[in-house]
Design a protein around this motif. Structure first.
Motif, PDB file in Angstrom:
ATOM      1  N   TYR A 127      -0.879   3.185  -9.869  1.00  0.00           N
ATOM      2  CA  TYR A 127      -2.177   3.848  -9.577  1.00  0.00           C
ATOM      3  C   TYR A 127      -3.075   4.134 -10.924  1.00  0.00           C
ATOM      4  N   SER A 146       4.878  10.671  -0.118  1.00  0.00           N
ATOM      5  CA  SER A 146       5.639   9.943  -1.221  1.00  0.00           C
ATOM      6  C   SER A 146       6.529  10.881  -1.881  1.00  0.00           C
ATOM      7  N   ASN A 151       5.979   4.304   0.572  1.00  0.00           N
ATOM      8  CA  ASN A 151       6.657   5.464   1.202  1.00  0.00           C
ATOM      9  C   ASN A 151       7.876   4.979   2.234  1.00  0.00           C
ATOM     10  N   ASN A 201       0.714  -1.251  -0.044  1.00  0.00           N
ATOM     11  CA  ASN A 201      -0.041  -0.010  -0.027  1.00  0.00           C
ATOM     12  C   ASN A 201       1.064   1.393   0.141  1.00  0.00           C
ATOM     13  N   THR A 202       0.244   2.380   0.115  1.00  0.00           N
ATOM     14  CA  THR A 202       1.209   3.584   0.147  1.00  0.00           C
ATOM     15  C   THR A 202       1.942   3.713   1.068  1.00  0.00           C
ATOM     16  N   ILE A 243      -2.789   2.471  -3.126  1.00  0.00           N
ATOM     17  CA  ILE A 243      -1.523   2.623  -3.601  1.00  0.00           C
ATOM     18  C   ILE A 243      -1.387   3.707  -4.231  1.00  0.00           C
ATOM     19  N   GLN A 244      -2.064   4.771  -4.059  1.00  0.00           N
ATOM     20  CA  GLN A 244      -2.136   6.304  -4.410  1.00  0.00           C
ATOM     21  C   GLN A 244      -1.089   7.078  -3.818  1.00  0.00           C
ATOM     22  N   PRO A 245       0.014   7.774  -4.662  1.00  0.00           N
ATOM     23  CA  PRO A 245       1.012   8.580  -4.028  1.00  0.00           C
ATOM     24  C   PRO A 245       0.362   9.593  -3.241  1.00  0.00           C
ATOM     25  N   ASP A 246       0.933  10.022  -1.999  1.00  0.00           N
ATOM     26  CA  ASP A 246       0.536  11.228  -1.520  1.00  0.00           C
ATOM     27  C   ASP A 246       1.529  12.202  -1.054  1.00  0.00           C
ATOM     28  N   MET A 260       4.828   3.915  -8.524  1.00  0.00           N
ATOM     29  CA  MET A 260       3.604   4.113  -7.723  1.00  0.00           C
ATOM     30  C   MET A 260       2.444   4.800  -8.731  1.00  0.00           C
TER      31      MET A 260
END
Length: 640
Positions: free
Chosen positions: A245, A259, A216, A211-212, A253-256, A241
């Protein structure tokens, strides 16, 4: 099977805490400080008070329990299910910060498992239990064995018990590895740790567990590894990533922002002297523009740049400023952009002390202390208006002092002394955030050494004596070290004092005496001896007796640096000694003869460079220098 029950509420407190008897403390009366030394007295007093408070805190801690009590809701859960009670206690202990928390968590887990095997409990510890223990290793202090090593053993035990590690388990293992990357035992082999983290993440991808947070953590591990390609490597994982996504639209798994921040930190963490630092800083700035575009367009609401993002880019430009002056200007522009955004209502990008300090350091590196000082003044004004978050501290002041020390000059030394006295006055009046430290004093001493101010060297030595006095009364963090002594010796070398060589020699002798007593923090190094030789070489004032004494001081330092086992001469040693011969040896024949012997020694040690050759030409007569250098060139060609 008949199950024997035991009250878990009775057992767990015994496992979660290990009380020890309370012991008192005694305090000693400090030596009386010198009259008129207000700052010195304040430091000594603070050391004693701090020591007493620390002992009181230890005594109180020993009298208190180590685990947080359960609230009413948690008690109701624990009464229904003893494993829930176990997991709560494990979680509390794991997050307690105690030095042995992880080992105690593991011991508690194994004891409950043993009780289950003996029939005391229907249920055995579950995945949550194991995750809590692994989390204790991830968040606690470094254990004797590696964090990840203990975590992997626990995961193997889970599988033997029929429990399957989940995403949290694997992420916590990665967290252990992230903590290890900054510890001493792994600094020599970060590549191994990074490859292992990348391999685990790839396996998690294949199992659908990534996951994200997983990405990270691995990106942060790469960012902190210090590898030459860490920034590019971290960015590749970010790009992966993004692609995954876009292909799956899986929000897990969305970059934030974290990240992107981790990748930007990788570009910022490159050494200030590393090749390509300006290019990496520019790449970090490009990444922040991508974040702004994604957020403003609505493509990804989770990538809003924050103060951490902008400050990382500012720091990247600051580190690169020594290679490219425009990087300091870029750092200032980003700071101004942050101020503009914050004034426009964006509370997430308000510049903090680290932001300002990074810009101050950028201008320090390009020799613009006045701009750095202006930024410090701006911070003071903002604080006076009621914003405590930008209250200047020791680091802010020390950064400005370093800027003045780098530039040098009489005005810079005067302003450095002003800032030091300002810090001491603030500290004397109760502001502990601006207590001068060793770097503060070293910068002022360096500024004085470069100033050519009347009695600058004597002022530098006085600061050294103050540091020695304060440290002898308990403030060990202010003890002068080799760098400080070298700065004072250099100040004498640059001064116009007739006794400069003698004063430099006295400092060297003190360093050697302290070294023999076991105080290695002020053990002389090559720079020390070079500075003493340089002080002697520059003793061109005074009568024949003073000049002869200076020559002997330089000669003794030259001999000593060749005999000690903990330091060696350098090319600068020979440049300085050739200067000594040029300035203080009268007869030309004697001067030529001595210079030729010295050059021969430097040649035998492989220390001849362009600076040594240049100084030889200035020391010897033209014909002798030509002969010596021609012979040297022939010898070098013959060996090739």
């Amino acid at each position: 099977m008949k199950v024997r029950h035991i009250t878990i509420a009775t057992l767990l407190p015994l496992l979660a805490s290990s009380p020890s008897p309370c012991s008192g403390f005694s305090s000693s009366t400090p030596n009386k400080p010198r009259k008129g030394q207000d700052f010195t007295a304040k430091v000594v007093e603070d050391v004693i008070v701090k020591d007493v408070k620390a002992k009181v805190k230890v005594r109180r801690n020993k009298q208190s329990t180590n685990t947080k009590p359960l609230n009413a809701r948690e008690k109701s859960f624990s009464q229904r299910d003893p494993i829930i009670s176990l997991n709560m206690n494990l979680d509390y202990l794991a997050k307690s910060g105690q030095e042995d928390a992880a080992m105690r968590c593991e011991e508690m887990l194994l004891r409950i498992e043993a009780l289950h095997d003996d029939g005391y409990y229907e249920k055995s510890p579950d995945v949550v239990s194991y995750n809590s223990v692994i989390n204790a290793y991830a968040h606690g202090r470094a254990a004797r064995n590696s964090r990840s090593g203990r975590a992997k053993k626990l995961m193997k035990r889970m599988e033997e018990k029929g429990l399957k590690p989940n995403t949290i388990t694997w992420n916590t293992l990665l967290r252990c590895m992230l903590k290890e990357i900054g510890e001493k035992e792994w600094k020599k082999s970060p590549e191994e740790k990074v490859k292992e983290a990348e391999s685990i993440l790839s396996d998690m991808e294949d199992s659908g567990l990534a996951n994200t947070i997983s990405y990270n953590t691995v990106i942060s591990t790469i960012s902190k590894s210090g590898l030459n390609d860490s920034a590019e490597r971290a960015e590749r994982w970010l790009q992966r990533m993004i692609e995954l996504y876009e292909a799956t639209q899986n929000d897990k798994i969305q970059p934030d922002t974290c990240s992107w921040n981790a990748v930007i930190h990788a570009y910022a963490n490159v050494g200030k002297n590393s090749v390509g630092a300006p290019d990496r800083a520019r790449r970090a700035a490009e990444l922040i523009k991508q974040m702004e575009r994604l957020y403003q367009s609505g493509e990804n609401d989770n990538v809003k740049p924050d103060v951490v993002t902008y400050t990382a880019v500012v720091n990247a430009y600051s580190r690169a400023a020594s290679q490219n002056r425009t990087c300091a200007v870029r750092a200032m522009e980003i700071l101004e952009h942050m101020v503009e955004l914050h004034e426009g209502g964006d509370k997430d990008v308000k510049p903090n002390k680290r932001t300002y300090t990074s810009v101050i350091n950028a201008f320090a590196r390009i020799g613009e202390p006045e701009i750095a000082d202006d930024l410090l003044s701006k911070m003071k004004k903002i604080h006076e208006m009621g914003d405590d978050s930008l209250k200047p501290d020791t680091i802010c002041y020390s950064s400005v002092l370093d800027a003045y020390a780098r530039k040098g000059g009489e005005d810079c030394a005067f302003r450095a002394e002003e800032l030091l006295r300002e810090m001491e006055d603030l500290y004397n009046n109760g502001d502990n955030d601006v207590k001068p430290n060793a770097q503060t004093y070293r910068s002022v001493i360096t500024a004085l050494g470069k100033s050519k101010q009347p009695r600058a060297a004597e002022k530098a030595e006085q600061i050294l004596e103050e540091m020695t006095y304060i440290s002898s009364h308990g403030a060990r963090d202010l003890a002068p070290n080799t760098i400080v002594y070298n700065a004072v010796i250099h100040a004498f070398a640059q001064s116009k004092s007739v006794s400069k060589a003698y004063r430099a020699e006295l400092l060297l002798e003190r360093m050697l005496e302290e070294t023999e007593k076991g105080n290695l923090s002020i053990r002389p190094d090559t720079i020390t001896f070079n500075s003493v030789i340089n002080a002697a070489a520059r003793s061109t004032f005074g009568d024949a007796i003073v000049r002869k004494e200076a020559f002997m001081i330089g000669l003794n330092a030259f001999r000593q640096v060749h005999t000690l086992d903990y330091c060696r001469p350098s090319s600068i040693t020979y440049v300085s000694y050739l200067k000594l011969i040029a300035n203080l040896v009268q007869g030309s024949d004697e001067r030529d003869s001595m210079a030729e012997r010295v050059f021969g020694i430097s040649h035998s040690l492989g220390l001849v460079n362009d600076a040594v050759k240049f100084q030889l030409k200035k020391t010897c007569s033209h014909l002798v220098a030509h002969r010596i250098l021609s012979s040297y060139d022939d010898d070098v060609k013959g060996k090739q």
